[in-house]
Design a protein around this motif. Structure first.
Motif, PDB file in Angstrom:
ATOM      1  N   PRO A 212      24.221 -53.291 -16.068  1.00  0.00           N
ATOM      2  CA  PRO A 212      24.977 -53.329 -14.763  1.00  0.00           C
ATOM      3  C   PRO A 212      25.655 -51.878 -14.678  1.00  0.00           C
ATOM      4  N   PHE A 213      26.505 -51.723 -15.765  1.00  0.00           N
ATOM      5  CA  PHE A 213      27.370 -50.454 -15.672  1.00  0.00           C
ATOM      6  C   PHE A 213      26.560 -49.233 -15.531  1.00  0.00           C
ATOM      7  N   VAL A 214      25.443 -49.032 -16.177  1.00  0.00           N
ATOM      8  CA  VAL A 214      24.534 -47.728 -16.066  1.00  0.00           C
ATOM      9  C   VAL A 214      23.764 -47.728 -14.514  1.00  0.00           C
ATOM     10  N   LEU A 215      23.246 -48.827 -14.180  1.00  0.00           N
ATOM     11  CA  LEU A 215      22.647 -49.042 -12.977  1.00  0.00           C
ATOM     12  C   LEU A 215      23.805 -48.600 -11.899  1.00  0.00           C
ATOM     13  N   THR A 216      24.992 -49.054 -11.851  1.00  0.00           N
ATOM     14  CA  THR A 216      26.149 -48.933 -10.941  1.00  0.00           C
ATOM     15  C   THR A 216      26.335 -47.176 -10.967  1.00  0.00           C
TER      16      THR A 216
ATOM     17  N   LEU B  43      25.574 -41.773  -8.506  1.00  0.00           N
ATOM     18  CA  LEU B  43      24.928 -40.329  -8.554  1.00  0.00           C
ATOM     19  C   LEU B  43      23.776 -40.353  -7.488  1.00  0.00           C
ATOM     20  N   LEU B  44      23.319 -41.404  -7.409  1.00  0.00           N
ATOM     21  CA  LEU B  44      22.060 -41.468  -6.044  1.00  0.00           C
ATOM     22  C   LEU B  44      22.882 -41.046  -4.612  1.00  0.00           C
ATOM     23  N   SER B  45      24.252 -41.670  -4.531  1.00  0.00           N
ATOM     24  CA  SER B  45      24.961 -41.215  -3.324  1.00  0.00           C
ATOM     25  C   SER B  45      25.366 -40.143  -3.101  1.00  0.00           C
ATOM     26  N   LEU B  46      25.246 -39.309  -4.176  1.00  0.00           N
ATOM     27  CA  LEU B  46      25.705 -37.952  -4.211  1.00  0.00           C
ATOM     28  C   LEU B  46      24.541 -36.736  -4.007  1.00  0.00           C
ATOM     29  N   LEU B  47      23.498 -37.354  -3.802  1.00  0.00           N
ATOM     30  CA  LEU B  47      22.204 -36.551  -3.507  1.00  0.00           C
ATOM     31  C   LEU B  47      22.344 -35.715  -2.249  1.00  0.00           C
ATOM     32  N   PRO B  48      22.218 -34.372  -2.350  1.00  0.00           N
ATOM     33  CA  PRO B  48      22.106 -33.675  -0.941  1.00  0.00           C
ATOM     34  C   PRO B  48      21.241 -33.988  -0.109  1.00  0.00           C
ATOM     35  N   PHE B  49      21.514 -34.291   0.998  1.00  0.00           N
ATOM     36  CA  PHE B  49      20.336 -34.175   2.042  1.00  0.00           C
ATOM     37  C   PHE B  49      20.561 -33.194   3.214  1.00  0.00           C
TER      38      PHE B  49
ATOM     39  N   PRO C 196      27.030 -43.960   2.598  1.00  0.00           N
ATOM     40  CA  PRO C 196      27.543 -45.074   1.927  1.00  0.00           C
ATOM     41  C   PRO C 196      27.937 -45.160   0.568  1.00  0.00           C
ATOM     42  N   SER C 197      28.810 -45.972   0.202  1.00  0.00           N
ATOM     43  CA  SER C 197      29.114 -46.329  -1.310  1.00  0.00           C
ATOM     44  C   SER C 197      28.119 -47.279  -1.758  1.00  0.00           C
ATOM     45  N   LEU C 198      27.391 -46.773  -2.565  1.00  0.00           N
ATOM     46  CA  LEU C 198      26.325 -47.507  -3.237  1.00  0.00           C
ATOM     47  C   LEU C 198      26.832 -48.305  -4.277  1.00  0.00           C
ATOM     48  N   ALA C 199      27.836 -47.829  -4.801  1.00  0.00           N
ATOM     49  CA  ALA C 199      28.699 -48.447  -6.001  1.00  0.00           C
ATOM     50  C   ALA C 199      29.382 -49.843  -5.533  1.00  0.00           C
ATOM     51  N   MET C 200      29.734 -49.995  -4.287  1.00  0.00           N
ATOM     52  CA  MET C 200      30.541 -51.101  -3.850  1.00  0.00           C
ATOM     53  C   MET C 200      29.438 -52.243  -3.723  1.00  0.00           C
ATOM     54  N   PRO C 201      28.223 -52.275  -3.261  1.00  0.00           N
ATOM     55  CA  PRO C 201      27.459 -53.393  -3.096  1.00  0.00           C
ATOM     56  C   PRO C 201      26.969 -53.747  -4.273  1.00  0.00           C
ATOM     57  N   ALA C 202      26.971 -52.729  -5.603  1.00  0.00           N
ATOM     58  CA  ALA C 202      26.612 -53.049  -6.932  1.00  0.00           C
ATOM     59  C   ALA C 202      27.710 -53.667  -7.630  1.00  0.00           C
TER      60      ALA C 202
ATOM     61  N   LEU D  85      36.397 -44.102 -11.205  1.00  0.00           N
ATOM     62  CA  LEU D  85      36.883 -42.820 -11.601  1.00  0.00           C
ATOM     63  C   LEU D  85      35.900 -41.659 -11.312  1.00  0.00           C
ATOM     64  N   VAL D  86      34.566 -41.864 -11.900  1.00  0.00           N
ATOM     65  CA  VAL D  86      33.722 -41.182 -11.722  1.00  0.00           C
ATOM     66  C   VAL D  86      33.325 -40.680 -10.608  1.00  0.00           C
TER      67      VAL D  86
END
Length: 170
Positions: free
Chosen positions: A19-23, A28-34, A44-50, A72-73
């Motif tokens: 769970p820690f690693v996936l979150t 990191l996925l939410s920081l990918l540049p588009f 969106p904060s993908l960490a919050m739903p996780a 923190l990260v």
């Protein structure tokens, strides 16, 4: 017969940090540049739903200290005022832990509504903290759009996390 060998303990430890690693991977996925203009302020904060998902279904595998580290990260990588993301994730985690009895027999739509409520509280507090820490008052429009996208992302992320839980943790 209980297994206690080295490989069994290593396997158990690896499963416990999933769970820690996936979150963290979702952070990191939410920081990918588009190549979308003005996307960064409303991603969106993908960490919050996780964090919400793991706090509901496997709170033993995502303790508060892990949620703090994820926040923190996220804060360090996104450049928001330090503590904002930490506080938002901890608010969601603590809200779930304070109301665990609600989740035992809840349906998916009810879990989604509760996530929307807890996220609204977290985003409001996060915006307030950012307003205190920043020299200028931040606009609420990007925060509201970010909140809406985060809530909209919950069904897909919950489904993916449920599959990961079935695959690795059961």
């Amino acid at each position: 017969m209980k297994q206690t060998g080295f490989w069994y303990r290593l396997d158990s430890a690896a499963r416990a940090i999933i769970p820690f690693v996936l979150t963290l991977l979702l952070v990191l996925l939410s920081l990918l540049p588009f190549n979308t203009p003005d996307y960064a302020p409303v991603v969106p904060s993908l960490a919050m739903p996780a964090v919400y998902y793991w706090a509901v279904f496997r709170p033993d595998l995502l303790p508060l200290w892990a949620t703090f580290l994820i926040g923190l990260v996220q804060d360090l990588l996104t450049g928001v005022p330090l503590g904002t993301g930490i506080m938002m994730l901890l608010v969601v985690h603590l809200a779930v832990m304070g109301q665990r009895r609600i989740f035992t027999n809840s349906t998916f739509p009810m879990l989604w509504v509760i996530f929307a409520l807890f996220s609204a509280i977290a985003y409001t507090l996060g915006w307030g903290l950012a307003a205190l820490l920043m020299p200028m008052m931040p606009s609420g429009d990007p925060v509201m759009l970010q909140y809406a996208l985060t809530v909209a992302s919950y069904p897909c992320l919950a489904w993916l996390l449920a599959r990961a839980q079935q695959l690795f943790l059961n």
